[in-house]
Motif scaffolding. Structure first.
Motif, PDB file in Angstrom:
ATOM      1  N   GLY A  47     -17.841  73.152  -4.637  1.00  0.00           N
ATOM      2  CA  GLY A  47     -17.763  74.584  -4.395  1.00  0.00           C
ATOM      3  C   GLY A  47     -18.960  75.228  -3.727  1.00  0.00           C
ATOM      4  O   GLY A  47     -18.957  76.420  -3.494  1.00  0.00           O
ATOM      5  N   ARG A  48     -19.979  74.460  -3.419  1.00  0.00           N
ATOM      6  CA  ARG A  48     -21.165  74.982  -2.731  1.00  0.00           C
ATOM      7  C   ARG A  48     -21.838  76.149  -3.453  1.00  0.00           C
ATOM      8  O   ARG A  48     -22.311  77.079  -2.840  1.00  0.00           O
ATOM      9  N   ARG A  49     -21.852  76.096  -4.742  1.00  0.00           N
ATOM     10  CA  ARG A  49     -22.547  77.122  -5.529  1.00  0.00           C
ATOM     11  C   ARG A  49     -23.939  76.612  -5.874  1.00  0.00           C
ATOM     12  O   ARG A  49     -24.105  75.435  -6.181  1.00  0.00           O
ATOM     13  N   PRO A  50     -24.931  77.487  -5.872  1.00  0.00           N
ATOM     14  CA  PRO A  50     -26.319  77.045  -6.136  1.00  0.00           C
ATOM     15  C   PRO A  50     -26.610  76.857  -7.625  1.00  0.00           C
ATOM     16  O   PRO A  50     -27.562  77.404  -8.153  1.00  0.00           O
ATOM     17  N   TRP A  51     -25.790  76.083  -8.307  1.00  0.00           N
ATOM     18  CA  TRP A  51     -25.983  75.855  -9.734  1.00  0.00           C
ATOM     19  C   TRP A  51     -27.111  74.862 -10.015  1.00  0.00           C
ATOM     20  O   TRP A  51     -27.584  74.761 -11.147  1.00  0.00           O
ATOM     21  N   SER A  52     -27.559  74.147  -9.005  1.00  0.00           N
ATOM     22  CA  SER A  52     -28.562  73.100  -9.231  1.00  0.00           C
ATOM     23  C   SER A  52     -29.923  73.663  -9.656  1.00  0.00           C
ATOM     24  O   SER A  52     -30.763  72.926 -10.153  1.00  0.00           O
ATOM     25  N   VAL A  53     -30.134  74.953  -9.480  1.00  0.00           N
ATOM     26  CA  VAL A  53     -31.416  75.543  -9.859  1.00  0.00           C
ATOM     27  C   VAL A  53     -31.606  75.539 -11.385  1.00  0.00           C
ATOM     28  O   VAL A  53     -32.730  75.443 -11.865  1.00  0.00           O
ATOM     29  N   PHE A  54     -30.517  75.576 -12.143  1.00  0.00           N
ATOM     30  CA  PHE A  54     -30.639  75.632 -13.608  1.00  0.00           C
ATOM     31  C   PHE A  54     -31.186  74.337 -14.200  1.00  0.00           C
ATOM     32  O   PHE A  54     -32.140  74.381 -14.988  1.00  0.00           O
ATOM     33  N   PRO A  55     -30.639  73.171 -13.856  1.00  0.00           N
ATOM     34  CA  PRO A  55     -31.270  71.951 -14.380  1.00  0.00           C
ATOM     35  C   PRO A  55     -32.672  71.738 -13.807  1.00  0.00           C
ATOM     36  O   PRO A  55     -33.565  71.229 -14.502  1.00  0.00           O
ATOM     37  N   LEU A  56     -32.889  72.176 -12.571  1.00  0.00           N
ATOM     38  CA  LEU A  56     -34.199  72.048 -11.946  1.00  0.00           C
ATOM     39  C   LEU A  56     -35.259  72.816 -12.752  1.00  0.00           C
ATOM     40  O   LEU A  56     -36.323  72.284 -13.058  1.00  0.00           O
ATOM     41  N   LEU A  57     -34.940  74.045 -13.117  1.00  0.00           N
ATOM     42  CA  LEU A  57     -35.891  74.870 -13.873  1.00  0.00           C
ATOM     43  C   LEU A  57     -36.065  74.387 -15.310  1.00  0.00           C
ATOM     44  O   LEU A  57     -37.179  74.326 -15.824  1.00  0.00           O
ATOM     45  N   GLY A  58     -34.967  74.054 -15.960  1.00  0.00           N
ATOM     46  CA  GLY A  58     -35.050  73.599 -17.347  1.00  0.00           C
ATOM     47  C   GLY A  58     -35.831  72.309 -17.488  1.00  0.00           C
ATOM     48  O   GLY A  58     -36.751  72.198 -18.313  1.00  0.00           O
ATOM     49  N   TRP A  59     -35.474  71.339 -16.673  1.00  0.00           N
ATOM     50  CA  TRP A  59     -36.159  70.055 -16.723  1.00  0.00           C
ATOM     51  C   TRP A  59     -37.592  70.215 -16.209  1.00  0.00           C
ATOM     52  O   TRP A  59     -38.517  69.565 -16.693  1.00  0.00           O
ATOM     53  N   GLY A  60     -37.793  71.097 -15.229  1.00  0.00           N
ATOM     54  CA  GLY A  60     -39.129  71.351 -14.705  1.00  0.00           C
ATOM     55  C   GLY A  60     -40.063  71.882 -15.773  1.00  0.00           C
ATOM     56  O   GLY A  60     -41.248  71.521 -15.825  1.00  0.00           O
ATOM     57  N   LEU A  61     -39.546  72.746 -16.635  1.00  0.00           N
ATOM     58  CA  LEU A  61     -40.352  73.242 -17.752  1.00  0.00           C
ATOM     59  C   LEU A  61     -40.746  72.095 -18.674  1.00  0.00           C
ATOM     60  O   LEU A  61     -41.901  71.981 -19.101  1.00  0.00           O
ATOM     61  N   GLY A  62     -39.793  71.232 -18.979  1.00  0.00           N
ATOM     62  CA  GLY A  62     -40.091  70.069 -19.808  1.00  0.00           C
ATOM     63  C   GLY A  62     -41.122  69.151 -19.172  1.00  0.00           C
ATOM     64  O   GLY A  62     -42.031  68.650 -19.834  1.00  0.00           O
ATOM     65  N   LEU A  63     -41.006  68.946 -17.861  1.00  0.00           N
ATOM     66  CA  LEU A  63     -41.966  68.116 -17.141  1.00  0.00           C
ATOM     67  C   LEU A  63     -43.355  68.751 -17.162  1.00  0.00           C
ATOM     68  O   LEU A  63     -44.363  68.063 -17.351  1.00  0.00           O
ATOM     69  N   ALA A  64     -43.409  70.065 -16.988  1.00  0.00           N
ATOM     70  CA  ALA A  64     -44.698  70.770 -17.025  1.00  0.00           C
ATOM     71  C   ALA A  64     -45.346  70.643 -18.408  1.00  0.00           C
ATOM     72  O   ALA A  64     -46.552  70.380 -18.516  1.00  0.00           O
ATOM     73  N   LEU A  65     -44.565  70.816 -19.462  1.00  0.00           N
ATOM     74  CA  LEU A  65     -45.102  70.680 -20.824  1.00  0.00           C
ATOM     75  C   LEU A  65     -45.568  69.254 -21.096  1.00  0.00           C
ATOM     76  O   LEU A  65     -46.597  69.040 -21.745  1.00  0.00           O
ATOM     77  N   HIS A  66     -44.817  68.288 -20.585  1.00  0.00           N
ATOM     78  CA  HIS A  66     -45.213  66.885 -20.719  1.00  0.00           C
ATOM     79  C   HIS A  66     -46.551  66.666 -20.011  1.00  0.00           C
ATOM     80  O   HIS A  66     -47.462  66.029 -20.554  1.00  0.00           O
ATOM     81  N   GLY A  67     -46.707  67.221 -18.813  1.00  0.00           N
ATOM     82  CA  GLY A  67     -47.953  67.094 -18.071  1.00  0.00           C
ATOM     83  C   GLY A  67     -49.130  67.739 -18.785  1.00  0.00           C
ATOM     84  O   GLY A  67     -50.239  67.181 -18.828  1.00  0.00           O
ATOM     85  N   ILE A  68     -48.894  68.908 -19.362  1.00  0.00           N
ATOM     86  CA  ILE A  68     -49.953  69.583 -20.113  1.00  0.00           C
ATOM     87  C   ILE A  68     -50.388  68.728 -21.302  1.00  0.00           C
ATOM     88  O   ILE A  68     -51.579  68.569 -21.563  1.00  0.00           O
ATOM     89  N   SER A  69     -49.408  68.155 -21.999  1.00  0.00           N
ATOM     90  CA  SER A  69     -49.753  67.336 -23.168  1.00  0.00           C
ATOM     91  C   SER A  69     -50.498  66.067 -22.772  1.00  0.00           C
ATOM     92  O   SER A  69     -51.361  65.606 -23.514  1.00  0.00           O
ATOM     93  N   VAL A  70     -50.205  65.522 -21.597  1.00  0.00           N
ATOM     94  CA  VAL A  70     -50.868  64.289 -21.162  1.00  0.00           C
ATOM     95  C   VAL A  70     -52.237  64.573 -20.560  1.00  0.00           C
ATOM     96  O   VAL A  70     -53.229  63.949 -20.923  1.00  0.00           O
ATOM     97  N   PHE A  71     -52.303  65.525 -19.617  1.00  0.00           N
ATOM     98  CA  PHE A  71     -53.517  65.711 -18.836  1.00  0.00           C
ATOM     99  C   PHE A  71     -54.508  66.710 -19.440  1.00  0.00           C
ATOM    100  O   PHE A  71     -55.699  66.615 -19.183  1.00  0.00           O
ATOM    101  N   LEU A  72     -54.033  67.659 -20.221  1.00  0.00           N
ATOM    102  CA  LEU A  72     -54.936  68.665 -20.776  1.00  0.00           C
ATOM    103  C   LEU A  72     -55.194  68.507 -22.269  1.00  0.00           C
ATOM    104  O   LEU A  72     -56.298  68.733 -22.737  1.00  0.00           O
ATOM    105  N   LEU A  73     -54.164  68.156 -23.019  1.00  0.00           N
ATOM    106  CA  LEU A  73     -54.295  68.162 -24.476  1.00  0.00           C
ATOM    107  C   LEU A  73     -54.271  66.782 -25.114  1.00  0.00           C
ATOM    108  O   LEU A  73     -54.424  66.672 -26.320  1.00  0.00           O
ATOM    109  N   GLY A  74     -54.075  65.741 -24.340  1.00  0.00           N
ATOM    110  CA  GLY A  74     -53.955  64.394 -24.880  1.00  0.00           C
ATOM    111  C   GLY A  74     -55.246  63.885 -25.480  1.00  0.00           C
ATOM    112  O   GLY A  74     -56.334  64.404 -25.226  1.00  0.00           O
TER     113      GLY A  74
END
Length: 101
Positions: A47-74
């Motif tokens: 259907g050519r709807r821009p729904w892909s932004v939702f998993p991108l943002l949700g998973w992106g937040l998880g990836l960012a938190l993972h990065g913070i825990s590894v690189f800043l708080l680990g």
């Protein structure tokens, strides 16, 4: 004011930190590949709807938190060690102990 570590402790910490960073790099690679695939499906498939932004943002937040825990708080990270050192110094001043732990 840092405590000395034995070669075995240094090796163990180095392996642990390298493993955590490798885990984040793998996570980031999978994130990019899967989200490229999802973007392609959303643009050229269903259907050519821009729904892909939702998993991108949700998973992106998880990836960012993972990065913070590894690189800043680990374990052994600069920020964590700095905060531990400041807390150690504060406790020593509070209890009047100027010696080593």
């Amino acid at each position: 004011m840092s405590t000395s570590m034995s070669p075995e402790e240094i090796e163990r910490l180095a392996r642990k930190r390298a493993g955590a960073k490798l885990g984040w790099y793998i996570h980031a690679s999978v994130y990019v590949l899967v989200n490229l695939f999802i973007f392609a499906i959303s643009q050229y498939g269903f259907g050519r709807r821009p729904w892909s932004v939702f998993p991108l943002l949700g998973w992106g937040l998880g990836l960012a938190l993972h990065g913070i825990s590894v690189f800043l708080l680990g374990t052994g990270s600069g920020l964590r060690e700095h905060l531990v050192q400041k807390e150690r110094e504060r406790l020593r001043r509070q209890h009047g102990d100027g010696g080593t732990p």
